[in-house]
Design a protein around this motif. Sequence first.
Motif, mmCIF file in Angstrom:
data_model
loop_
_atom_site.group_PDB
_atom_site.id
_atom_site.type_symbol
_atom_site.label_atom_id
_atom_site.label_comp_id
_atom_site.label_asym_id
_atom_site.label_seq_id
_atom_site.Cartn_x
_atom_site.Cartn_y
_atom_site.Cartn_z
ATOM 1 N N VAL A 146 5.974 3.140 1.355
ATOM 2 C CA VAL A 146 5.236 1.925 0.853
ATOM 3 C C VAL A 146 5.302 0.818 2.070
ATOM 4 O O VAL A 146 6.249 0.486 2.560
ATOM 5 C CB VAL A 146 6.354 1.409 -0.363
ATOM 6 C CG1 VAL A 146 5.512 0.102 -0.842
ATOM 7 C CG2 VAL A 146 6.656 2.357 -1.243
ATOM 8 N N TRP A 147 4.071 0.562 2.400
ATOM 9 C CA TRP A 147 3.567 -0.406 3.464
ATOM 10 C C TRP A 147 3.800 -1.745 2.763
ATOM 11 O O TRP A 147 3.411 -2.016 1.677
ATOM 12 C CB TRP A 147 2.371 -0.190 3.823
ATOM 13 C CG TRP A 147 2.322 1.112 4.673
ATOM 14 C CD1 TRP A 147 1.844 2.372 4.218
ATOM 15 C CD2 TRP A 147 2.497 1.285 5.981
ATOM 16 N NE1 TRP A 147 1.938 3.163 5.170
ATOM 17 C CE2 TRP A 147 2.346 2.607 6.258
ATOM 18 C CE3 TRP A 147 2.843 0.460 7.084
ATOM 19 C CZ2 TRP A 147 2.493 3.104 7.483
ATOM 20 C CZ3 TRP A 147 2.742 1.026 8.353
ATOM 21 C CH2 TRP A 147 2.479 2.285 8.700
ATOM 22 N N GLY A 193 4.965 -10.015 9.452
ATOM 23 C CA GLY A 193 4.444 -8.904 9.674
ATOM 24 C C GLY A 193 4.393 -7.846 8.996
ATOM 25 O O GLY A 193 4.492 -7.952 7.641
ATOM 26 N N LEU A 194 4.179 -6.611 9.474
ATOM 27 C CA LEU A 194 3.872 -5.476 8.682
ATOM 28 C C LEU A 194 5.031 -4.539 8.830
ATOM 29 O O LEU A 194 5.400 -4.212 9.992
ATOM 30 C CB LEU A 194 2.471 -4.684 9.002
ATOM 31 C CG LEU A 194 2.272 -3.369 8.545
ATOM 32 C CD1 LEU A 194 1.784 -3.710 7.083
ATOM 33 C CD2 LEU A 194 1.128 -2.570 9.148
ATOM 34 N N PHE A 195 5.715 -4.063 7.629
ATOM 35 C CA PHE A 195 6.676 -3.109 7.659
ATOM 36 C C PHE A 195 6.337 -1.892 6.798
ATOM 37 O O PHE A 195 5.308 -1.921 5.952
ATOM 38 C CB PHE A 195 7.888 -3.914 7.248
ATOM 39 C CG PHE A 195 8.221 -4.809 8.180
ATOM 40 C CD1 PHE A 195 9.198 -4.662 9.311
ATOM 41 C CD2 PHE A 195 7.879 -6.358 8.144
ATOM 42 C CE1 PHE A 195 9.541 -5.691 10.245
ATOM 43 C CE2 PHE A 195 8.149 -7.262 9.126
ATOM 44 C CZ PHE A 195 9.270 -7.086 10.133
ATOM 45 N N ALA A 242 0.898 -1.130 0.233
ATOM 46 C CA ALA A 242 0.192 -0.049 0.231
ATOM 47 C C ALA A 242 0.936 0.947 0.013
ATOM 48 O O ALA A 242 2.048 1.221 0.342
ATOM 49 C CB ALA A 242 -1.087 -0.080 1.165
ATOM 50 N N LEU A 243 0.435 2.544 -0.332
ATOM 51 C CA LEU A 243 1.065 3.491 -0.570
ATOM 52 C C LEU A 243 0.659 4.889 0.192
ATOM 53 O O LEU A 243 -0.472 4.950 0.481
ATOM 54 C CB LEU A 243 1.290 4.155 -2.110
ATOM 55 C CG LEU A 243 1.920 3.080 -3.101
ATOM 56 C CD1 LEU A 243 1.584 3.561 -4.457
ATOM 57 C CD2 LEU A 243 3.430 3.121 -2.800
ATOM 58 N N ILE A 246 -3.327 -4.930 2.468
ATOM 59 C CA ILE A 246 -3.287 -3.783 2.991
ATOM 60 C C ILE A 246 -4.228 -2.944 2.507
ATOM 61 O O ILE A 246 -4.091 -2.938 1.278
ATOM 62 C CB ILE A 246 -1.950 -3.056 3.366
ATOM 63 C CG1 ILE A 246 -0.942 -4.360 3.832
ATOM 64 C CG2 ILE A 246 -1.755 -2.081 4.181
ATOM 65 C CD1 ILE A 246 0.484 -3.873 3.558
ATOM 66 N N ARG A 247 -5.050 -2.278 3.118
ATOM 67 C CA ARG A 247 -5.906 -1.201 2.632
ATOM 68 C C ARG A 247 -6.276 0.024 3.402
ATOM 69 O O ARG A 247 -5.969 0.058 4.553
ATOM 70 C CB ARG A 247 -7.285 -1.770 2.314
ATOM 71 C CG ARG A 247 -7.442 -3.014 1.664
ATOM 72 C CD ARG A 247 -6.707 -2.668 0.163
ATOM 73 N NE ARG A 247 -7.799 -1.965 -0.641
ATOM 74 C CZ ARG A 247 -8.691 -2.181 -1.408
ATOM 75 N NH1 ARG A 247 -8.823 -3.389 -1.778
ATOM 76 N NH2 ARG A 247 -9.418 -1.287 -2.125
#
Length: 550
Positions: A407-408, A414-416, A401-402, A443-444
């Motif tokens: 930039v996700w 996990g999430l970085f 996602a941006l 991811i939203r």
Amino acid sequence: MSSDPLPTSRLLLTDPTGATYIPRMTSHQLQTFCSIVGLLLAASPLPAQSRDWRPQDRTVLGDFTHITAVAASVDRVFVVSPSGLLIWNPQFRQWEGPYTPPDPQLLDRVFAGLVDPLDNSLWLARTDGWVHYDPNIQNWDRGSAPGAVTDIAFDLDQPVAGLFLRTSSGWLLVPRGGISATPTQPPGRVVHPPSVGEAIRANPSLQANASAILLDARLRTARYTAAATGFGGRGWYLGTWGLGLLYLPDGAALPERLTFGLPGEAVGALYAAPGGVWVANDRTATSEAAVSFVAADLSDFKWLRGPAATGVPFQQTRRILGVGRTLWAGTDAGLIQISPEDGQMARYDQGRGLPDSRVISLATRRGILAVGTAHGVVLVDDSTHITRVAPSFRDAALSVALSGDTVWVGTQVGLFAGLPKEEDLLQPEGLKGVNFQVPVIAIRWAADTLVALTADQMLWRNPRTGVWSLGPTLSGTLGRLSVLIPYRDGFYVGGDRGFGFTRVNFPVIRPLLQPGDIPASVYDLAIDDTYLWVATPKGLVRFRLDAIQP
């Protein structure tokens, strides 16, 4: 990520949105996936019961290139495939349906159809019995017969008697309103479904031009399967195995193709666009991969199947989205740029700047594409210039996602986030105290709230406080989760068992589950002003929002 991770110092980095990050944890800290059961906030509800759907509220759209029976009446043509039943209105050149029987297997063994001369309902012959469909009340009936059924017929001398079945053990009669077939004498003045042979004898051009007629866009040979004469004997409708329905007007040398549905039933990805939805179907044993446009009212279908010699340059599509007038598809063979007008396709793979040809995830913002692959992330600008994000990150980017320059990235652990000029991905500061080392598969953004999806639940960041929270387990109802899409003040979430609406920190409010509501697992979701579209390996399902929303 790098084999030599950044030192775990307290160096803090801040992106333009004000979020704070620390370098990601060292590799030995990421070896074990941790349970998050202790963070559950609510229990999942019991699965909802399936219901009887009106065709306008739920439509299952599959592969209608394989036709098993055709039957014509005064004002309609019934077209049957294993996927469902269609009705063609020749006067207005419009399709009705598709209509799906309560038992999805009911049409699998159909081989012939005949319109009832009294009420214009449809009778279908199965190898083991019969099926009756009344379009006026949308009612399905079926019955079995002793012995193998080889033909069906009506007797014009006694039209009210019912349907005659010819079987290996003799003639049977299904009385009107009856539920079983009983032995009977052969019919007198027989009306039975026309055969393909009769159609060819009446139109020798069907055989003479077969090499041109029975070739699909990939130069594969189809075959005739069923035939019916138009009202008043004007023209012939021909079912095929591979090309769908054809119509041959009287005196014509080549028939017209009446296209409906998709070129394959395994739908991998969706993108809602003005007027309809773009659909990417995967390659299967019976169909090639393709990209199609489906009009919202099912009045128009456009198939992009690539060059005749090679087809499209991929077998599976993970994500598809639009940027301006261009479609982008993330596939198992690279990032595919598609021109919707002429179907031209350009491929960007490992040889043209991607870290890996297997594209897993896509996102776009202000004309920029974020592309997650099996070994890293890149950005693609409007000039198709490719820039690597966090070059030291070489693992699978399950989701992207941006946000501004950030930039996700959802990873296996996990999430970085990737920031400009940083060699590796960084972990958000707010997550360092959360035991969250599980795959992030979507991811939203919902307004200013960032929401991540795991196989079991949602994680979100409070935009005011920066605090991250875990929601309740959703997989107990929907199965292993795969996709989420924002809608109003919540999300539609899909999984192995079905999909449903939820909000952060809430269980699934109204689940719709297989097999009664959807035919198979949810691969993707798309939404417009009127419909929710669901991609499954057994077709595309269209739901009216006002019929399913909470």
